[in-house]
Design a protein around this motif. Structure first.
Motif, short mmCIF file in Angstrom:
data_model
loop_
_atom_site.label_atom_id
_atom_site.label_comp_id
_atom_site.label_asym_id
_atom_site.label_seq_id
_atom_site.Cartn_x
_atom_site.Cartn_y
_atom_site.Cartn_z
N GLU A 229 22.28 -13.78 46.89
CA GLU A 229 21.59 -12.55 47.25
C GLU A 229 22.50 -11.39 47.61
N THR A 230 23.70 -11.66 48.14
CA THR A 230 24.56 -10.57 48.60
C THR A 230 25.89 -10.57 47.85
N ASP A 232 28.80 -10.13 49.11
CA ASP A 232 29.83 -10.85 49.85
C ASP A 232 29.91 -12.32 49.42
N GLU A 233 28.77 -12.91 49.04
CA GLU A 233 28.76 -14.32 48.65
C GLU A 233 29.53 -14.54 47.35
N GLY A 256 20.73 -11.16 43.61
CA GLY A 256 20.20 -9.95 44.23
C GLY A 256 20.69 -8.70 43.53
N ASP A 258 22.35 -6.20 44.73
CA ASP A 258 23.74 -5.88 45.07
C ASP A 258 24.72 -6.68 44.22
#
Length: 568
Positions: A229-230, A232-233, A256, A258
């Motif tokens: 979802e993000t 950063d992941e 996601g 992003d």
């Protein structure tokens, strides 16, 4: 005989007689189809439509229904066991039927004459074991020609189907998967995919060229069961791929907005080649499928629900060893192919063995639901496709849907027979292997005494039943065929009933899979042993005849008939 609450109870020898009459009726019907010169059987349509003519022992067996409910039990007992042989090995229903029925008749005569049931059953078991040992010693490893012959026999002489199945087997290997399905053209079509293929869709279409197809050389692979979802992941995986100068393939449930924006920006800047597709399958099966893929390509399967050892780790702590590796990845609009295993071969072998064991064992948790059992089997087959070195699909063609539907089950039988022959080896066909086995163990069984010896003797006598049926159907005298066959010392010498000539059956392509023949023997001993152990029958006192015109499909009607759905 006792009648109580519209139920009829029959005990003792009378019960055994009823069961044997049913078995004999089934054997007399199915036996006429045995061998290349076997006759066709005209089958009345359940709903009163035009009759159907068939030489397929399975189809003929499934159509028989007797008015006597006790005899019908004998039919069902033998039919279910015999049909299971064909469902496993693609052939052998007719052989199992006539052999078992003859053995049942002989066993009943012994019991009627006062022989001890347990001793007779013990003799059957000892003789069967000795025959199985002899058959294993007799078997030969199957070469290409032998595999083609076995497949062609199971396909009712269809050489085109046999050749395509053998080609598919050679191209995908013993661990590969072969599927047989209906085609949409006049000709049979074989499709072969090398590597692990699975159906999927791209999650970020902006990363793909206009053609929708991408080929990555030596890609790194991120396996994720759930949504990413993000941004950063995903950053650690992107950094690892960038530093190693290798493309990145991401398998996930979804991404996601992003993440999608970050990936597209990297693509546009030319810093990294990346693609994102939906992970294969769904739910719990997806989790197992990702573990299958990691066993083949290495890496770690990540997820949010703690289904694997590393699932609780954050993607932020991902290291290079957590990414799988392949030699090549081909992305198309509807699927992905991965080639070149990047993990320890032993881990892959263990995983394949696990999935095959699950497939053979079945899942008791699904109960008796046919749809649930079918779904369980199909999911395991899909997982084997992921693990295999390759997969093939044979599309059965024909000028009409009727012809395609007629050829499809024969092609499926040929596929199963081919796999059985490749796995276990081949034996002389035409009933020759069984009489050779009887000849080899005759002296050993002669050491037995009493009712045990009698049980072993009737087993060996019944082993010539299939070849007698084949000879009769070919217009020959069974005793002459037996004498001429056994006069030659070669195990593979016998009658080719198609040509009427004697010779080397391996050269003539008259062969059976070892596993099929041994299963026929096991089925016979099991069915006759079960019959001898029966002390009473309980049936409905007055079965109600089926309606002249059933308002439903023939398949449903047959199922209701087999299960007593039209009984009062």
């Amino acid at each position: 005989m006792i009648s109580l609450n519209c139920k009829k109870t029959t005990t003792g020898l009378t019960a055994h007689l009823a069961l044997v009459r049913g078995m004999k009726a089934l054997a007399e019907l199915v036996g006429t189809t045995l061998g290349p010169q076997g006759r066709h059987v005209m089958l009345a349509h359940r709903a009163g439509l035009a009759p159907h003519v068939s030489k397929d022992g399975v189809e003929v067996a499934r159509h028989l229904s007797l008015p006597d409910s006790e005899e019908e039990l004998g039919v069902r007992l033998l039919r279910n066991a015999a049909v299971a042989v064909s469902e496993s090995f693609g052939d052998g229903t007719s052989t199992a039927t006539v052999f078992t029925a003859d053995l049942a008749v002989r066993a009943l005569k012994l019991i009627g004459a006062g022989a001890d049931t347990l001793e007779v059953r013990r003799g059957l078991g000892l003789a069967a074991y000795a025959a199985l040992v002899a058959l294993n010693d007799m078997a030969r490893r199957a070469d290409r020609g032998m595999l083609t012959a076995v497949a062609q026999t199971a396909a009712n002489g269809d050489r085109r189907v046999a050749d395509l199945l053998v080609e598919a087997f050679e191209r995908v290997g013993a661990e590969g998967t072969i599927e047989v399905e209906m085609g949409n053209s006049v000709e049979d079509v074989l499709e072969v995919a090398q590597g692990s293929y699975f159906d999927t869709v791209p999650l970020v279409t902006a990363l793909l060229p206009p053609t929708g197809q991408v080929e990555f050389a030596r890609p790194l692979i991120l396996f994720h069961c759930d949504a990413i979802e993000t941004a950063d992941e995903i950053l650690p995986a992107l950094e690892l791929a960038r530093s190693s100068r290798r493309p990145l393939l991401i398998l996930a449930d979804s991404v996601g907005i992003d993440v999608e924006t970050l990936l597209v920006r990297n693509q546009n800047e030319g810093t990294l080649a990346v693609a994102v597709v939906r992970a294969p399958m769904y739910g719990d099966t997806r989790r197992e499928a990702l573990l299958d893929l990691t066993s083949k390509f290495g890496g770690t399967a990540f997820g949010r629900e703690g289904f694997v050892e590393f699932a609780l780790r954050s993607l932020g702590s991902l290291s290079e060893g957590d990414l799988g590796q392949a030699d090549e990845a081909i992305l198309e609009a509807d699927g992905v192919t991965l080639r070149g295993a990047g993990n320890n071969p032993s881990a892959l072998e263990d995983r394949i063995a696990l999935v095959r064991a699950e497939l053979d064992r079945g899942d008791v948790s699904v109960g008796d639901s046919p749809s649930a059992k079918l779904d369980y089997i199909e999911k395991r087959k899909e997982r084997l496709k992921l693990l295999a070195a390759g997969s093939a699909k044979l599309h059965i063609g024909g000028p009409t849907d009727v012809e395609i539907k007629t050829r499809l089950p024969l092609a499926e039988n040929a596929h199963r027979a081919l796999l059985a022959a490749a796995k276990s080896g081949v034996l002389p066909g035409g009933g020759v292997a069984m009489i050779r086995a009887a000849e080899k163990v005759q002296q050993e069984m002669g050491r037995l005494e009493g009712d045990v010896a009698s049980g072993a003797s009737i087993f060996l006598q019944s082993l010539d039943t299939p070849i007698r049926w084949i000879a009769r159907n070919a217009g020959l005298r069974p005793d002459e065929v037996l004498a001429r066959t056994l006069a030659n010392e070669s195990d593979f010498y016998g009658l080719n009933a198609m040509t009427g000539r004697y010779g080397d059956l391996a050269e003539d392509g008259v062969l059976d899979a070892l596993d099929m023949v041994t299963d026929v023997i096991r089925v016979a001993v099991s069915v006759v042993g079960s019959m001898l152990g029966v002390g009473a029958l309980v049936t409905r006192a007055s079965p109600k005849p089926a309606p002249e015109r059933f308002k439903g499909t023939e398949r449903v009607h047959d199922k209701l008939m087999r299960e007593g759905g039209f009984d009062e």
